[in-house]
Design a protein around this motif. Structure first.
Motif, short mmCIF file in Angstrom:
data_model
loop_
_atom_site.label_atom_id
_atom_site.label_comp_id
_atom_site.label_asym_id
_atom_site.label_seq_id
_atom_site.Cartn_x
_atom_site.Cartn_y
_atom_site.Cartn_z
N LEU A 69 0.79 -1.31 0.00
CA LEU A 69 -0.01 0.05 0.01
C LEU A 69 0.77 1.26 0.18
N GLY A 70 2.03 0.95 0.49
CA GLY A 70 3.02 2.33 0.59
C GLY A 70 4.06 2.21 1.77
N LEU A 116 4.49 4.46 11.07
CA LEU A 116 5.37 3.21 10.74
C LEU A 116 6.22 3.25 9.56
N VAL A 117 7.20 3.26 9.42
CA VAL A 117 8.12 3.05 8.01
C VAL A 117 8.17 1.64 7.88
N VAL A 118 7.71 1.30 6.76
CA VAL A 118 7.84 -0.29 6.40
C VAL A 118 8.77 -0.68 5.03
N GLY A 119 9.16 0.28 4.27
CA GLY A 119 10.02 0.19 2.96
C GLY A 119 11.43 0.13 3.39
N HIS A 120 12.08 -0.55 2.71
CA HIS A 120 13.64 -0.63 2.83
C HIS A 120 14.10 0.74 2.69
N GLU A 136 13.01 3.65 2.67
CA GLU A 136 12.64 4.62 3.38
C GLU A 136 13.14 4.58 4.86
N ALA A 137 13.20 3.21 5.26
CA ALA A 137 13.89 3.14 6.64
C ALA A 137 15.10 3.43 6.87
N ARG A 138 16.03 2.94 5.90
CA ARG A 138 17.37 3.50 5.75
C ARG A 138 17.58 4.84 6.00
N ALA A 139 16.78 5.51 4.96
CA ALA A 139 17.24 6.89 5.12
C ALA A 139 16.63 7.64 6.34
N ALA A 140 15.42 7.17 6.87
CA ALA A 140 14.84 7.82 8.23
C ALA A 140 15.79 7.38 9.42
N LEU A 141 16.37 6.28 9.12
CA LEU A 141 17.68 5.87 10.33
C LEU A 141 18.69 6.93 10.33
N ILE A 192 8.55 11.57 4.58
CA ILE A 192 9.20 10.20 4.55
C ILE A 192 8.29 9.53 3.45
N GLY A 193 9.10 9.12 2.32
CA GLY A 193 8.39 8.25 1.31
C GLY A 193 7.08 8.82 0.77
#
Length: 394
Positions: free
Chosen positions: A28-29, A47-51, A53-58, A295-296
């Motif tokens: 879904l996104g 909640l960030v679920v994409g790889h 986007e998660a790497r960038a958020a970290l 984010i994303g």
């Protein structure tokens, strides 16, 4: 307006196996507004679920770890003290620098013979029984003993410490969580004071008490308590579940177990693939938007909490082909089981060392190891991924 997804609606199945839900969310996104399942059902977060986007958020400095900047306060900060997981630069930089002066690669590497001895002693006691709960008999006491010896926790205190630690990382309710944090803070204060009043010791906590930077900077009592808390809890709860998940994954994938038995050079691959496929940290602790950000493609207002889904990111098909397949020959580099950026896990080398020794020793000494029933007691909450019981026989 972004739709709110209530994760509690998935019931206990979400705790036992959240991966289908995360896959549904990724389709879904990459970012969603969610309500947490019990025991955190009153909390709403992004909640960030994409790889990607998660790497960038970290690595995004606009996502703060120190909630006090936003006027928020939580149990670990109030009762325990400041530690790396709730600090931002420059405070985080200072704390990490002081800790890494003592928690060195050389200190970790020197632990290998002791880790091996502990593993052998545990199996000496376990193997004559023919069957056991792997968690209670092996996966829990091994890293617990290692981290307690490393920090200098007396053996007589370890059962008390285990009970407090489990309630802190996987709370069964707000009241028990508050009591656990309070008792943990009191215990760590006593431990630090005892070490300050005793002859100098060469354990890590004793060294942290004495360590001084070139400019004379030292850790305060609150910082010592916070760092001891983080090292003790993160230093064993995660490794318990890494060892347990690795054994569970291998025993439920007989082709992978056979490949590892035939070629022990695949051991590192087995550990890394376990970290990717079923890592012990399902989601990060909270970050907070220090300013409005995106984010994303999703706008996050200032002050909003954000969770980064490590387990979901590591099963993103955009990063790992056939992500639900457990394959110890896979190149699992790029997994985020230990995080990314300035908060990358300080204890990653120790966790890998313990997992390698535990797996190799167990498989060598139990050539016919098998499951003796289903795993049970999935840990509540969305922080730590693992089970309380894994019955095995040999």
């Amino acid at each position: 307006m972004t739709d709110l997804i209530d994760l509690g609606k998935y019931g206990p199945e979400f705790t036992e196996n959240p991966h289908p839900v995360y896959a549904e969310l990724r389709a879904l996104g990459p970012v969603h507004r969610v309500r947490l399942p019990p025991p955190g059902e009153h909390v709403e977060t992004w909640l960030v679920v994409g790889h990607e986007e998660a790497r960038a958020a970290l690595a995004d400095s606009r996502l703060a770890k120190d909630s006090r900047k936003l006027g928020l306060s939580f149990l670990d900060e109030e009762l325990i003290g400041t530690h790396l997981l709730i600090a931002d630069p420059p405070q985080h930089t200072r704390l990490r620098s002081l800790v890494t002066r003592e928690f060195t690669g050389r200190r970790v590497a020197a632990l290998a013979p002791r880790v091996q001895r502990i593993a052998d002693d545990l199996l000496d006691a376990m193997l004559p029984l023919g069957r056991a709960d792997l968690v209670d008999s092996f996966a829990y006491p091994l890293p617990l003993t290692v981290i307690c010896e490393l920090l200098g926790v007396p053996e007589s205190d370890r059962s008390r410490f285990r009970a407090l630690s489990t309630e802190v990382v996987a709370p069964s309710g707000l009241d028990t969580e508050h009591e656990a944090f309070t008792r943990f803070a009191d215990y760590l204060t006593e431990l630090i004071e005892d070490k300050r009043c005793s002859p100098p010791s060469d354990d890590l906590l004793g060294s942290l008490i004495r360590t001084t930077a070139e400019d004379g900077d030292r850790l305060s009592m609150g910082e010592l308590r916070g760092m001891a808390f983080l090292l003790l809890v993160a230093g064993h709860e995660t490794t318990v579940n890494l060892i347990t998940s690795a054994v569970r994954a291998l025993l439920t994938h007989p082709d992978q177990l056979a490949a590892l038995r035939a070629d022990t050079s695949l051991l590192d691959g087995a550990v890394e693939e376990t970290l990717r496929w079923e890592g012990p940290v399902e989601n990060t602790t909270f970050r907070y938007a220090a300013e409005p950000l995106e984010i994303g493609g999703t706008a996050i207002p200032a002050g909003e909490p954000v969770l980064i889904g490590l387990a979901s990111a590591d099963r993103d098909a955009g990063r790992h082909a056939e992500p639900d397949r457990f394959d110890i020959r896979r190149d699992a580099r790029g997994h985020m089981a230990f995080g990314h950026g300035i908060h990358y896990c300080l204890g990653a080398p120790l966790a890998r060392l313990e997992a390698r020794i535990a797996l190799r020793t167990l498989l060598e000494r139990c050539p016919d190891l098998a499951l003796d029933g289903p795993p049970s007691g999935w840990l509540p909450g969305m922080l730590i991924r693992g089970v309380r019981h894994l019955p095995v026989r040999w």
